[in-house]
Motif scaffolding. Structure first.
Motif, mmCIF file in Angstrom:
data_model
loop_
_atom_site.group_PDB
_atom_site.id
_atom_site.type_symbol
_atom_site.label_atom_id
_atom_site.label_comp_id
_atom_site.label_asym_id
_atom_site.label_seq_id
_atom_site.Cartn_x
_atom_site.Cartn_y
_atom_site.Cartn_z
ATOM 1 N N TYR A 4 0.839 -1.215 0.000
ATOM 2 C CA TYR A 4 0.000 0.000 0.000
ATOM 3 C C TYR A 4 0.869 1.257 0.000
ATOM 4 N N PHE A 38 -2.503 3.537 -6.560
ATOM 5 C CA PHE A 38 -3.643 2.750 -7.009
ATOM 6 C C PHE A 38 -4.592 3.597 -7.850
ATOM 7 N N ILE A 47 -9.756 0.665 -1.567
ATOM 8 C CA ILE A 47 -8.555 -0.016 -1.093
ATOM 9 C C ILE A 47 -8.870 -0.721 0.221
#
Length: 264
Positions: free
Chosen positions: A237, A242, A247
């Motif tokens: 992460y 992203f 998420i």
């Protein structure tokens, strides 16, 4: 004496509404059949319980331990739900070593003339040894149902959670062991995880637990799939940017190492 069947217990899906529970039960049954593919067996279904009759007890248990939604399994011996039959089989199966304590854990569902407490007392009288209900060395479990009683001495843990396929699809980016654990935890919540990875050993580990739905994996994130969420470990992460999607970070407050050692 060899056990005749396996008692399969389900977990939180039993707390859902009737309509949702029916759907989850169908998914669990599908996944169990997939796990037992190639083996000979017969399944009998009762509320919150599945009974699998097979001669391949050990093989079935080993496979079912990887089916999400199963909380525990017990190899069982059976007899008619008659007090004398229960006592006879219990005495035959259950031996307490000298100096050790025991406890009888009985449950009853049906309209028999005796209660679960009666079963515990009657069976306890014929077992040689000292009873200790608080901290026994050995336990005998008795589940008395309408026509048949199941007697066993162990509860083998399953992964628990919800049946795989019960909670939609997400992507799982898997670059390391932490990412694998994050995807495993979401699978335990019923999510179908589409694996994004080029790490063959980790892909194989996910596939080992992926029982029921079709398994999919890609080396890069595909653009043509209607999936709005992605699950990752904390290290991934922090390193990856992203796209605009949900998420999921199940490891925020968990020790991934301990979980990996348990399931890896």
């Amino acid at each position: 004496m060899k056990p005749e069947c396996i008692l399969v217990r389900v977990g939180e899906q039993s707390l859902k509404s009737e309509q949702v529970r029916i759907i989850f039960d169908r998914l669990l049954l599908r996944n169990m059949k997939e796990a037992l593919s190639g083996l000979k067996y017969k399944i009998e279904i009762e509320p919150n319980r599945h009974f699998i009759y097979t001669k391949d007890i050990d093989k079935c248990i080993k496979r079912l331990q990887r089916v999400f939604g199963i909380t525990s399994l017990s190899p069982c011996h059976t007899c008619p739900s008659d007090m004398e039959d229960i006592k006879k089989l219990s005495k035959k199966l259950f031996k307490v070593p000298k100096g050790k304590t025991f406890a009888i854990r009985a449950r009853r569902s049906g309209n028999q003339r005796f209660t679960s407490m009666d079963i515990g007392k009657e069976v306890g009288y014929i077992i040689a040894g000292k009873a200790d209900l608080s901290n026994p060395d050995r336990e005998l479990f008795i589940e008395c149902r309408m026509k048949k009683t199941y007697i066993f001495t162990e509860k083998i843990p399953g992964p628990g959670g919800l049946p795989l396929g019960a909670s939609g699809k997400i992507f799982g980016i898997i670059n390391n062991k932490e990412d694998f654990v994050a995807s495993w935890l979401m699978m335990k919540r019923g999510c179908e995880v589409i694996v994004i990875s080029d790490k063959k050993p980790l892909i194989a580990k996910v596939k080992k637990w992926y029982i029921g739905p079709k398994f999919e994996s890609f080396s890069k994130m595909p653009e043509n799939l209607d999936v709005t969420g992605v699950v990752v470990g904390e290290e991934t992460y922090c390193k990856i940017k992203f796209p605009d999607m949900l998420i999921l970070r199940p490891l925020v407050a968990l020790d991934s190492g301990k979980i990996y050692d348990k399931i890896g």
